[in-house]
Motif scaffolding. Structure first.
Motif, PDB file in Angstrom:
ATOM      1  N   PRO A   2     -46.157  24.301 -11.423  1.00 29.78           N
ATOM      2  CA  PRO A   2     -45.535  25.270 -12.335  1.00 29.78           C
ATOM      3  C   PRO A   2     -45.742  24.893 -13.805  1.00 29.78           C
ATOM      4  O   PRO A   2     -45.934  23.732 -14.152  1.00 29.78           O
ATOM      5  CB  PRO A   2     -44.052  25.198 -11.979  1.00 29.78           C
ATOM      6  N   LEU A   3     -45.684  25.905 -14.651  1.00 26.56           N
ATOM      7  CA  LEU A   3     -45.834  25.719 -16.094  1.00 26.56           C
ATOM      8  C   LEU A   3     -44.473  25.840 -16.759  1.00 26.56           C
ATOM      9  O   LEU A   3     -43.681  26.714 -16.417  1.00 26.56           O
ATOM     10  CB  LEU A   3     -46.791  26.769 -16.664  1.00 26.56           C
ATOM     11  N   TYR A   4     -44.210  24.968 -17.722  1.00 28.00           N
ATOM     12  CA  TYR A   4     -42.928  24.955 -18.418  1.00 28.00           C
ATOM     13  C   TYR A   4     -43.143  24.877 -19.923  1.00 28.00           C
ATOM     14  O   TYR A   4     -44.165  24.375 -20.391  1.00 28.00           O
ATOM     15  CB  TYR A   4     -42.094  23.728 -18.002  1.00 28.00           C
ATOM     16  N   GLU A   5     -42.141  25.361 -20.658  1.00 34.85           N
ATOM     17  CA  GLU A   5     -42.088  25.203 -22.101  1.00 34.85           C
ATOM     18  C   GLU A   5     -40.742  24.565 -22.434  1.00 34.85           C
ATOM     19  O   GLU A   5     -39.710  24.957 -21.903  1.00 34.85           O
ATOM     20  CB  GLU A   5     -42.213  26.549 -22.819  1.00 34.85           C
ATOM     21  N   ARG A  56     -26.389  19.105 -39.682  1.00 35.62           N
ATOM     22  CA  ARG A  56     -26.678  20.465 -40.119  1.00 35.62           C
ATOM     23  C   ARG A  56     -28.157  20.825 -39.915  1.00 35.62           C
ATOM     24  O   ARG A  56     -28.527  21.976 -39.820  1.00 35.62           O
ATOM     25  CB  ARG A  56     -26.322  20.544 -41.596  1.00 35.62           C
ATOM     26  N   LYS A  57     -29.023  19.802 -39.851  1.00 36.25           N
ATOM     27  CA  LYS A  57     -30.462  20.006 -39.685  1.00 36.25           C
ATOM     28  C   LYS A  57     -30.952  19.187 -38.509  1.00 36.25           C
ATOM     29  O   LYS A  57     -30.247  18.301 -38.020  1.00 36.25           O
ATOM     30  CB  LYS A  57     -31.210  19.574 -40.945  1.00 36.25           C
ATOM     31  N   GLY A  58     -32.172  19.468 -38.067  1.00 34.73           N
ATOM     32  CA  GLY A  58     -32.749  18.710 -36.967  1.00 34.73           C
ATOM     33  C   GLY A  58     -34.256  18.849 -36.930  1.00 34.73           C
ATOM     34  O   GLY A  58     -34.821  19.797 -37.474  1.00 34.73           O
ATOM     35  N   HIS A  59     -34.919  17.889 -36.295  1.00 33.84           N
ATOM     36  CA  HIS A  59     -36.363  17.923 -36.074  1.00 33.84           C
ATOM     37  C   HIS A  59     -36.621  18.740 -34.809  1.00 33.84           C
ATOM     38  O   HIS A  59     -36.183  18.359 -33.730  1.00 33.84           O
ATOM     39  CB  HIS A  59     -36.915  16.508 -35.875  1.00 33.84           C
ATOM     40  N   TYR A  60     -37.351  19.829 -34.928  1.00 31.92           N
ATOM     41  CA  TYR A  60     -37.653  20.692 -33.790  1.00 31.92           C
ATOM     42  C   TYR A  60     -39.031  20.358 -33.242  1.00 31.92           C
ATOM     43  O   TYR A  60     -39.991  20.212 -34.001  1.00 31.92           O
ATOM     44  CB  TYR A  60     -37.630  22.162 -34.206  1.00 31.92           C
ATOM     45  N   SER A  61     -39.148  20.265 -31.923  1.00 33.29           N
ATOM     46  CA  SER A  61     -40.416  19.985 -31.257  1.00 33.29           C
ATOM     47  C   SER A  61     -40.573  20.920 -30.073  1.00 33.29           C
ATOM     48  O   SER A  61     -39.595  21.295 -29.425  1.00 33.29           O
ATOM     49  CB  SER A  61     -40.471  18.540 -30.778  1.00 33.29           C
ATOM     50  N   TYR A  62     -41.820  21.272 -29.782  1.00 30.19           N
ATOM     51  CA  TYR A  62     -42.143  22.242 -28.739  1.00 30.19           C
ATOM     52  C   TYR A  62     -43.200  21.620 -27.828  1.00 30.19           C
ATOM     53  O   TYR A  62     -44.215  21.111 -28.309  1.00 30.19           O
ATOM     54  CB  TYR A  62     -42.665  23.505 -29.415  1.00 30.19           C
ATOM     55  N   LEU A  63     -42.959  21.644 -26.528  1.00 26.45           N
ATOM     56  CA  LEU A  63     -43.884  21.068 -25.551  1.00 26.45           C
ATOM     57  C   LEU A  63     -44.283  22.117 -24.528  1.00 26.45           C
ATOM     58  O   LEU A  63     -43.451  22.912 -24.083  1.00 26.45           O
ATOM     59  CB  LEU A  63     -43.230  19.902 -24.807  1.00 26.45           C
ATOM     60  N   ARG A  64     -45.542  22.101 -24.138  1.00 23.11           N
ATOM     61  CA  ARG A  64     -46.029  22.911 -23.013  1.00 23.11           C
ATOM     62  C   ARG A  64     -46.472  21.935 -21.941  1.00 23.11           C
ATOM     63  O   ARG A  64     -47.280  21.048 -22.207  1.00 23.11           O
ATOM     64  CB  ARG A  64     -47.217  23.771 -23.439  1.00 23.11           C
ATOM     65  N   THR A  65     -45.945  22.105 -20.727  1.00 23.54           N
ATOM     66  CA  THR A  65     -46.244  21.149 -19.665  1.00 23.54           C
ATOM     67  C   THR A  65     -46.701  21.846 -18.403  1.00 23.54           C
ATOM     68  O   THR A  65     -46.410  23.020 -18.172  1.00 23.54           O
ATOM     69  CB  THR A  65     -45.012  20.281 -19.339  1.00 23.54           C
ATOM     70  N   ASP A  66     -47.417  21.092 -17.589  1.00 23.66           N
ATOM     71  CA  ASP A  66     -47.847  21.510 -16.269  1.00 23.66           C
ATOM     72  C   ASP A  66     -47.413  20.387 -15.337  1.00 23.66           C
ATOM     73  O   ASP A  66     -48.090  19.364 -15.245  1.00 23.66           O
ATOM     74  CB  ASP A  66     -49.364  21.697 -16.255  1.00 23.66           C
ATOM     75  N   SER A  67     -46.279  20.567 -14.684  1.00 22.14           N
ATOM     76  CA  SER A  67     -45.736  19.464 -13.903  1.00 22.14           C
ATOM     77  C   SER A  67     -44.839  19.972 -12.789  1.00 22.14           C
ATOM     78  O   SER A  67     -44.449  21.137 -12.764  1.00 22.14           O
ATOM     79  CB  SER A  67     -44.964  18.506 -14.802  1.00 22.14           C
ATOM     80  N   SER A  68     -44.512  19.066 -11.913  1.00 13.80           N
ATOM     81  CA  SER A  68     -43.633  19.408 -10.799  1.00 13.80           C
ATOM     82  C   SER A  68     -42.191  19.497 -11.299  1.00 13.80           C
ATOM     83  O   SER A  68     -41.838  18.912 -12.321  1.00 13.80           O
ATOM     84  CB  SER A  68     -43.745  18.333  -9.716  1.00 13.80           C
ATOM     85  N   PRO A  69     -41.342  20.220 -10.585  1.00 17.35           N
ATOM     86  CA  PRO A  69     -39.932  20.303 -10.986  1.00 17.35           C
ATOM     87  C   PRO A  69     -39.239  18.947 -11.038  1.00 17.35           C
ATOM     88  O   PRO A  69     -38.372  18.726 -11.879  1.00 17.35           O
ATOM     89  CB  PRO A  69     -39.308  21.203  -9.915  1.00 17.35           C
ATOM     90  N   ALA A  70     -39.633  18.029 -10.179  1.00 19.43           N
ATOM     91  CA  ALA A  70     -39.010  16.704 -10.188  1.00 19.43           C
ATOM     92  C   ALA A  70     -39.340  15.948 -11.475  1.00 19.43           C
ATOM     93  O   ALA A  70     -38.477  15.270 -12.037  1.00 19.43           O
ATOM     94  CB  ALA A  70     -39.481  15.902  -8.975  1.00 19.43           C
ATOM     95  N   ALA A  71     -40.580  16.081 -11.954  1.00 17.53           N
ATOM     96  CA  ALA A  71     -40.973  15.417 -13.202  1.00 17.53           C
ATOM     97  C   ALA A  71     -40.224  16.014 -14.388  1.00 17.53           C
ATOM     98  O   ALA A  71     -39.787  15.291 -15.287  1.00 17.53           O
ATOM     99  CB  ALA A  71     -42.478  15.536 -13.409  1.00 17.53           C
ATOM    100  N   VAL A  72     -40.047  17.331 -14.376  1.00 16.61           N
ATOM    101  CA  VAL A  72     -39.312  17.990 -15.460  1.00 16.61           C
ATOM    102  C   VAL A  72     -37.850  17.576 -15.434  1.00 16.61           C
ATOM    103  O   VAL A  72     -37.251  17.312 -16.483  1.00 16.61           O
ATOM    104  CB  VAL A  72     -39.460  19.524 -15.356  1.00 16.61           C
ATOM    105  N   GLN A  73     -37.282  17.486 -14.249  1.00 15.35           N
ATOM    106  CA  GLN A  73     -35.890  17.050 -14.124  1.00 15.35           C
ATOM    107  C   GLN A  73     -35.696  15.644 -14.666  1.00 15.35           C
ATOM    108  O   GLN A  73     -34.726  15.364 -15.366  1.00 15.35           O
ATOM    109  CB  GLN A  73     -35.455  17.085 -12.658  1.00 15.35           C
TER     110      GLN A  73
END
Length: 118
Positions: A2-5, A56-73
């Motif tokens: 599966p693909l995740y963002e 009040r502020k934060g560093h925003y980061s965006y990732l695109r992944t191709d991984s199993s649900p267990a790895a994402v968890q």
């Protein structure tokens, strides 16, 4: 697989190098669990709509992944335990778009919005 963002917000008092180092750290966590970091973007420091942990502020980061649900968890679990990460959001997508994300596009390059109804 599966693909995740993923989008995560890191504390504002980190340096840019430390915030980008978090991207590499969580990419290796995915790789260790059989996943793959397809692409990433560092959006920079942005002002939030409300305070999170007195920030009040934060560093925003965006990732695109191709991984199993267990790895994402496992990656999400480690993100939530990490002191520098304030918020995490993960969504499952059908496909990754090749263009840069909307946050990285200039206003001229974005698609026109449809007109509002009267």
């Amino acid at each position: 697989m599966p693909l995740y963002e993923h989008v995560f917000i890191a504390r504002q008092d980190l340096s840019n190098a430390q915030a980008e180092g978090l991207i590499e750290h969580f990419g290796t966590v995915l790789a260790d669990n059989g996943g793959k970091l397809v692409d990433h973007e560092y959006w920079g420091v942005k002002t939030m709509a409300y305070k999170i942990n007195k920030n009040r502020k934060g560093h925003y980061s965006y990732l695109r992944t191709d991984s199993s649900p267990a790895a994402v968890q496992e990656m999400e679990r480690l993100m939530r335990l990490h002191d520098d990460v304030m918020r995490v959001m993960t969504i499952k997508v059908e496909e990754h778009k090749e263009l840069p994300s909307v946050q990285m596009q200039k206003r001229d390059e974005r698609e026109e919005r449809r007109p509002r109804r009267p």
